[in-house]
Design a protein around this motif. Structure first.
Motif, short mmCIF file in Angstrom:
data_model
loop_
_atom_site.label_atom_id
_atom_site.label_comp_id
_atom_site.label_asym_id
_atom_site.label_seq_id
_atom_site.Cartn_x
_atom_site.Cartn_y
_atom_site.Cartn_z
N VAL A 120 0.87 -1.18 0.00
CA VAL A 120 0.00 0.00 0.00
C VAL A 120 0.90 1.23 0.00
O VAL A 120 1.77 1.36 0.87
CB VAL A 120 -0.91 0.02 1.24
CG1 VAL A 120 -1.76 1.30 1.26
CG2 VAL A 120 -1.81 -1.21 1.27
N VAL A 121 0.74 2.10 -0.96
CA VAL A 121 1.60 3.27 -1.08
C VAL A 121 1.00 4.43 -0.29
O VAL A 121 -0.20 4.72 -0.37
CB VAL A 121 1.77 3.68 -2.56
CG1 VAL A 121 2.60 4.95 -2.68
CG2 VAL A 121 2.44 2.54 -3.33
N ASP A 122 1.85 5.11 0.48
CA ASP A 122 1.40 6.22 1.32
C ASP A 122 1.30 7.50 0.49
O ASP A 122 2.09 8.44 0.62
CB ASP A 122 2.37 6.42 2.48
CG ASP A 122 1.83 7.40 3.53
OD1 ASP A 122 0.64 7.77 3.44
OD2 ASP A 122 2.60 7.76 4.44
N ALA A 123 0.31 7.51 -0.38
CA ALA A 123 0.03 8.67 -1.23
C ALA A 123 -1.42 8.56 -1.66
O ALA A 123 -1.99 7.47 -1.72
CB ALA A 123 0.94 8.69 -2.45
N SER A 137 -7.10 11.76 -10.49
CA SER A 137 -6.27 11.10 -11.50
C SER A 137 -4.89 11.72 -11.63
O SER A 137 -4.17 11.44 -12.60
CB SER A 137 -6.98 11.12 -12.86
OG SER A 137 -7.17 12.45 -13.31
N MET A 138 -4.52 12.58 -10.70
CA MET A 138 -3.15 13.11 -10.63
C MET A 138 -2.67 13.78 -11.90
O MET A 138 -1.56 13.56 -12.38
CB MET A 138 -2.18 11.98 -10.22
CG MET A 138 -2.44 11.44 -8.85
SD MET A 138 -1.41 10.02 -8.43
CE MET A 138 -2.14 8.72 -9.46
N GLY A 139 -3.54 14.59 -12.49
CA GLY A 139 -3.16 15.36 -13.66
C GLY A 139 -3.30 14.64 -14.98
O GLY A 139 -2.91 15.18 -16.02
N LEU A 140 -3.90 13.45 -14.98
CA LEU A 140 -4.04 12.69 -16.21
C LEU A 140 -5.32 13.02 -16.98
O LEU A 140 -5.45 12.64 -18.15
CB LEU A 140 -4.05 11.18 -15.90
CG LEU A 140 -2.78 10.59 -15.30
CD1 LEU A 140 -3.04 9.13 -14.93
CD2 LEU A 140 -1.62 10.69 -16.28
N ALA A 205 1.11 13.09 -6.85
CA ALA A 205 0.13 12.69 -5.83
C ALA A 205 0.22 13.58 -4.60
O ALA A 205 1.13 14.41 -4.46
CB ALA A 205 0.36 11.24 -5.44
N ALA A 206 -0.76 13.41 -3.71
CA ALA A 206 -0.72 14.05 -2.39
C ALA A 206 0.07 13.09 -1.48
O ALA A 206 -0.48 12.09 -0.99
CB ALA A 206 -2.12 14.27 -1.86
N LEU A 334 -1.42 18.87 -1.85
CA LEU A 334 -2.27 18.97 -3.03
C LEU A 334 -1.65 18.19 -4.19
O LEU A 334 -0.45 18.30 -4.44
CB LEU A 334 -2.46 20.43 -3.43
CG LEU A 334 -3.10 21.35 -2.39
CD1 LEU A 334 -3.12 22.79 -2.89
CD2 LEU A 334 -4.51 20.89 -2.04
N SER A 335 -2.48 17.45 -4.89
CA SER A 335 -2.01 16.69 -6.04
C SER A 335 -2.13 17.53 -7.31
O SER A 335 -2.74 18.61 -7.32
CB SER A 335 -2.82 15.41 -6.20
OG SER A 335 -4.13 15.72 -6.65
#
Length: 364
Positions: A120-123, A137-140, A205-206, A334-335
């Motif tokens: 699990v990624v901490d983001a 979607s992180m800018g996608l 990501a955040a 903020l992402s």
């Protein structure tokens, strides 16, 4: 990298419920999925710096409206969604992340991580919960050069609404298809999407979104026995947030439409109305004169005056006494999604209000 425990599950649900902004699933669902995760495996939480640049991460979540009533989503649906994406991706998936914090969405990826031996990624794609997949979607969302894979799994078996769907294409087009599938399945469905290398996650990501939710949850759990005022004070102190107003619910016209909950909730605050604009989550708050008090990506949450606990949009009833809580965007990571102008028109049209002029203004 550390192993996640039942204490983390409880804390993630408590803290995630604040960042849920009135949506982000259900606490009971979060506890159920989290408990299953630590029972069947040993999911580990990894920082973005603990993985090699080319490690592929998948976003695991759910799509739908918190007030949807005709859905069925089992734990194995979360696992199946990630499995299907891995089967359709030419590469090795190493971990999962969530697109948002929430009452259950903070830990939606923990179960497939435990079952499929992923981290699990901490983001998070967004520190708080939001209504559309594009917003996490992180800018996608607007990129025409990026071909993604998105998968949904779920639905009621007894009514024949169970679906498994794999779509490939641009994020914008595939996200619209997935929202339709969610509606067809009953209003809420498990999802896996956007296989991306961790070096992209680091930039867009955040970062630390999951651990921040867990830390907030632990602070809440430590003071719950002291009563609602202690809980609200702990939430404010831990997040740099503030209580904007307290009042009684006098109007609620939020309705389910096309896998979204859309409408307004109005509080009577000392004889004057306070309006909360809802699209699955709280997106903005206006005072009696139409002055904007807080707007996405600020965290906006309603807390019960009786318990101090966050109250879901779907649970709000006339006569409830609520506190309106907000965290300014300057106090949360903020992402890139937040800075993507293309994610706002859909929400602004649905609500009939402006959001982008605040969200995209670094001085606000």
């Amino acid at each position: 990298m550390r192993e996640l425990t039942m204490d983390d599950v409880k804390a993630a649900v408590k803290g995630g419920s604040v960042y849920a902004a009135g949506g982000g699933g259900w606490p009971d669902h979060g506890l159920e999925i989290g408990s299953a995760a630590i029972t069947i495996g040993k999911p580990k939480l990894a920082s973005v710096d603990e993985l090699p640049d080319d490690a592929i991460i998948v976003t695991a979540t759910a799509i739908g409206a918190p007030a949807g009533r005709d859905w069925e989503m089992r734990g194995r649906d979360y696992i199946r969604a990630v499995e299907l994406l891995m089967e359709n991706f030419d590469g090795k998936v190493v971990g999962v992340m969530t697109p948002q914090n929430g009452m259950s969405s903070t830990i939606n990826g923990w179960l497939p991580a435990a079952a499929l031996d992923l981290v699990v990624v901490d983001a998070t794609g967004d520190m708080r919960a939001h209504p559309t997949g594009k917003m996490g979607s992180m800018g996608l969302a607007a990129r025409l050069d990026f071909q993604t894979i998105q998968v949904v799994v779920g639905g009621r078996r007894d009514t024949g609404s169970y679906l498994e769907l794999v779509v490939k294409g641009t994020p914008a087009k595939t996200s619209t298809i997935l929202r339709t599938a969610s509606d067809m399945s009953g209003g809420f469905i498990a999802c896996a999407r956007h296989p991306l290398p961790i070096h992209y996650i680091r930039q867009h990501a955040a970062i630390g979104g999951v651990s921040k939710a867990i830390e907030l949850g632990k602070a809440i759990l430590e003071v719950e026995y002291k009563g609602p005022e202690a809980v609200m004070r702990a939430i404010c102190e831990k997040t740099n947030g503030q209580i904007l107003a307290c009042g009684k619910v006098i109007h609620n016209d939020v309705m389910y439409s096309g896998a979204f909950d859309i409408g307004k909730i109005v509080l009577d605050v000392s004889g004057t109305p306070l309006t909360l604009h809802v699209m699955n989550e709280y997106m903005a708050v206006d005072d009696a004169h139409g002055k904007r008090l807080t707007t996405y990506p600020d965290v906006i949450t309603t807390l019960s005056v009786k318990t101090g606990e966050p109250v879901r949009v779907g649970d709000i009833q006339l006569g409830m006494e609520l506190a309106v809580f907000s965290i300014s965007k300057k106090y949360i990571p903020l992402s890139s999604s937040v800075r993507d102008a293309t994610v706002y028109p859909e929400v602004e049209r649905a609500l009939g209000i402006s959001i982008a002029e605040y969200a995209l203004n670094p001085d606000c």
